[in-house]
Design an enzyme around this catalytic site. Sequence first.
Site, PDB file in Angstrom:
ATOM      1  N   ASP A 123     -54.871 115.219 -53.248  1.00  0.00           N
ATOM      2  CA  ASP A 123     -55.270 116.585 -52.902  1.00  0.00           C
ATOM      3  C   ASP A 123     -56.666 116.702 -52.290  1.00  0.00           C
ATOM      4  O   ASP A 123     -57.198 117.806 -52.214  1.00  0.00           O
ATOM      5  CB  ASP A 123     -55.154 117.509 -54.112  1.00  0.00           C
ATOM      6  CG  ASP A 123     -56.176 117.179 -55.192  1.00  0.00           C
ATOM      7  OD1 ASP A 123     -56.713 116.060 -55.182  1.00  0.00           O
ATOM      8  OD2 ASP A 123     -56.428 118.047 -56.040  1.00  0.00           O
ATOM      9  N   GLU A 124     -57.273 115.592 -51.903  1.00  0.00           N
ATOM     10  CA  GLU A 124     -58.567 115.731 -51.235  1.00  0.00           C
ATOM     11  C   GLU A 124     -58.813 114.636 -50.200  1.00  0.00           C
ATOM     12  O   GLU A 124     -58.244 113.547 -50.281  1.00  0.00           O
ATOM     13  CB  GLU A 124     -59.714 115.806 -52.240  1.00  0.00           C
ATOM     14  CG  GLU A 124     -59.786 114.674 -53.228  1.00  0.00           C
ATOM     15  CD  GLU A 124     -60.944 114.891 -54.199  1.00  0.00           C
ATOM     16  OE1 GLU A 124     -62.013 114.317 -53.975  1.00  0.00           O
ATOM     17  OE2 GLU A 124     -60.758 115.635 -55.169  1.00  0.00           O
TER      18      GLU A 124
END
Length: 387
Positions: A123-124
Site C-alpha cells: 500500500d505504499e
Amino acid sequence: MSQRFIAHLDMDAFYASVELLRYPELRGRPVVIGGRRRSVQDAAAGTVFPTLRDYTGRGVITTATYEARAFGVNSGMGLMKAAKLAPDALLLPADFDEYRRYSRMFKDAVRAVAPHIEDRGIDEIYIDLTNLVMLETAGKALDPWVRARDIAVNIQQMVHETTGLSCSIGVTPNKLLSKIASEFDKPAGITILRDSDTVTRVWPLAVRKINGIGPKANARLETLGIHTVGDLAKTDPSLLIEQFGKSYGAWMYEAAHGRDERAVTTYSEPKSISRETTFENDLHPVADRDQLTQIFTDLCIKLAGDLQRKGYAGKTIGLKLRFDNFKTITRDHTIDAPTQDAAMIRRAAGACLKRVPLDRRIRLLGVRVGSLSRPGDISTVRAPALF
DNA sequence: TCTGGGGTCCTAGGACCC
DNA sequence: TCTGGGGTCCTAGGACCC
C-alpha cells in the site's frame, strides 16, 4: 547531492477502503480487517457482518477505518483487546488477493504519470519526481516545488479515478522526510516540505515518527531525555554512537537533521522467501506430534510452490519456532546446492528441528529459504574445475 | 484474552583460508 | 613453534517495517 523531488505515497486505510468498495453500505461505520481465524460468526455469513465483540482467537488488526480508529484501535492490536475498545466495530476477514489486485491497479496508475517508482509493500511507494519537475521547469521562471505539488495532485487524481481509493502524498527532498510528510494530512492530503521546513515541521515530532526508530530505540531515547526529533538533532552524535553503535547512532543523528541520500530503487531481488503459521492453540511437541509433522510438511510444500512459481531456489533453509512464552528461536542449515524442492526443504528443516530443545508448547512454526538464486542462472552453477 | 505473516538489515562470533 | 591480519561464509538473534 543536487536537489531532488521525492514523493511518498501512502494509500489511506488501504485494506479497509478496498472492502468498502465491495460493501458500500458499511461506509461511515467502524470497520476493522483482520483475523481469518474461523469463528462461529463466519458460519452466519450472508448480509450480517460479525462484530468485534463476538470474536475469539489470536488474530490482530491489519487495518481499521478512521471511524474505528476513533475508538483507539489500530494496526497490530490484538482483536480481543480491540473488542474491548470498540465492541460494535464490524470485523471483516482479510482478502489479500483482492488487495494485491488493487495494489497493482494503483501502482500502474502512478506509473503512467511518474515511472520512477520504488515498491514499499502493498500500500505504499516512493516516487522520484526529479526528472519530471526539472523537465517542466527548465528555463522557465517556475517554482519547482509548485510544479512538484501539481504532479502530486495529478497522481492522486489518477489513483482515485482508476481505483476509487484515496491516498496521501508527501513531497520533500528525500525518502526519510517524504515518509514523515505523507502522514501530515491524512486522509487524502498532500504535504510539501522543503529543506528549510525541517526545523519547524519535523523537529517538534516524537522521535518514534522517524522510520527506523522503533519501540526499543524509542524507549532508550526516552530514558536519555530525548523525546522529539529536535532533541535528537541537538544531541552530541558521539553520545548516540556510544549508546546505539557506530552505524545506527550516526544514522539517527543524520535522520534527525532530515538528511537522507538513499536513491529510489525501482527493483531489488528478494533475499528470502518464507511461510509461517500461528496455531489456533499451542501444540505440544510430543502429544501433538502428528499434527505438527503434518503442518511442518505442509509449510514446506507451500514454500516450494512459492519458490517454483517465482522462479527461485535457495541453499540456506531456516526453521523458526515460537513457544507459548513467545520466545522465538531460529535454526539455519545450508545445503550444497540451491533447491526449490519440497522434500529437500523438508529434510533440511527437519535437520534444523533436531537442534532445538523441545520442552515447551509451540505457538508458531515457520520455514524459510534464503541465499536465493534463479535456477538455471549460469552464475549460480559451479563452474567445472579446469584441472 | 496480549502479540499475524511476510520481509530486510545489522551484529557478533566462529570456522576457514590466504 | 608461535603469531597476525584480512576476507568470506555460516549461524543465531534481534530490531524494525508494512
